[in-house]
Scaffold this active site. Structure first.
Site, PDB file in Angstrom:
ATOM      1  N   ASP A 159      -9.408  -3.936  -6.511  1.00  0.00           N
ATOM      2  CA  ASP A 159      -8.938  -3.121  -4.939  1.00  0.00           C
ATOM      3  C   ASP A 159      -8.293  -1.669  -5.663  1.00  0.00           C
ATOM      4  O   ASP A 159      -7.844  -1.688  -6.330  1.00  0.00           O
ATOM      5  CB  ASP A 159      -7.338  -3.308  -4.306  1.00  0.00           C
ATOM      6  N   SER A 205       0.434  -1.564  -0.315  1.00  0.00           N
ATOM      7  CA  SER A 205       0.321   0.196   0.251  1.00  0.00           C
ATOM      8  C   SER A 205       1.089   0.703  -0.428  1.00  0.00           C
ATOM      9  O   SER A 205       1.719   1.438  -1.044  1.00  0.00           O
ATOM     10  CB  SER A 205      -1.112  -0.150   1.184  1.00  0.00           C
ATOM     11  N   HIS A 223      -8.387  -5.279  -0.442  1.00  0.00           N
ATOM     12  CA  HIS A 223      -6.832  -3.997  -0.693  1.00  0.00           C
ATOM     13  C   HIS A 223      -6.227  -4.781   0.847  1.00  0.00           C
ATOM     14  O   HIS A 223      -5.281  -5.076   1.188  1.00  0.00           O
ATOM     15  CB  HIS A 223      -7.024  -2.976   0.396  1.00  0.00           C
TER      16      HIS A 223
END
Length: 222
Positions: free
Chosen positions: A191, A123, A204
């Site tokens: 995502d 991320s 995610h």
């Protein structure tokens, strides 16, 4: 507006789901990487965690990835380094991680000339890694301009780059050039952090399922 919406949804979901997961897991047995790679291991696993992600190296990706790498790289010593940065939604968060990651690699290369690195980013942490290898995350969700890059002379020491939920992919970018063949970049279907138009926010948080494949990839590059 879309970026603000994604930030808010991810912050809310991560705080809720990760907190519940951590509490529900109780005193789970996790790998115990070194807090820093002061000793000269064969492989230093450098991990930039995701936004608000708990765990030693990161509950969703970092800790499971370190464990998977230990299983794949038998006979080699591993150390783990958690990139020191806020991992929050501040404008300078990813930039701070970028600077720390590059500084760590440079310092380790001096102290441990034979050591190699596996870089892991999840991320916002993927933004940190992207920037550190010269791929700008500016304009991505929780991204930033590049503030430092791993020196050219040290590039061969980076054996593999493992990315999960990489925000630059939503902008149509990817890792190219020097590190392309050493990079594996996972983006779950739907995502919204890494897929333009994605609307499956829980996707995610599912990258733990990919760490074994990432470790096999890394083992083939070390």
């Amino acid at each position: 507006m879309r970026t603000r919406r994604i930030r808010f949804r991810i912050r809310s979901l991560c705080l809720a789901v990760l907190t519940v997961t951590a509490c529900a897991a109780g005193p789970a047995v996790l790998p115990t990487p070194a807090a820093s790679a002061a000793t000269c291991s064969d492989i230093d696993v450098v991990v930039a965690r995701g936004t608000f992600e708990p765990g030693t190296l990161g509950l969703v990706v970092g800790d499971p990835a370190f464990s998977a790498l230990q299983k794949q790289l038998t006979g080699r010593s591993l150390s783990g380094y958690a990139v020191n940065y806020p991992a929050d939604l501040s404008a300078t968060s990813a930039a701070q991680g970028n600077a720390d990651l590059v500084d760590h690699v440079r310092t380790q290369a001096v102290s441990c000339p034979g050591q190699r690195f596996v870089l892991v980013g999840y991320s916002q942490g993927a933004n940190v890694v992207d920037n550190s290898i010269g791929i700008s995350s500016d304009g991505a969700v929780v991204g930033s301009p590049i503030v430092a890059t791993i020196p050219t002379a040290l590039e061969p020491k980076v054996a593999a780059v493992l990315l999960f939920g990489n925000p630059i992919r939503a902008l149509g970018r990817s890792v190219t050039g020097t590190y392309e063949s050493r990079t594996i970049d996972f983006c779950a279907k739907g995502d919204p952090v890494c897929e333009n138009g994605g609307n499956d926010v829980p996707a995610h948080l599912g990258y733990t399922a990919d760490v074994d494949a990432a470790a096999v990839f890394a083992a083939g590059k070390v």
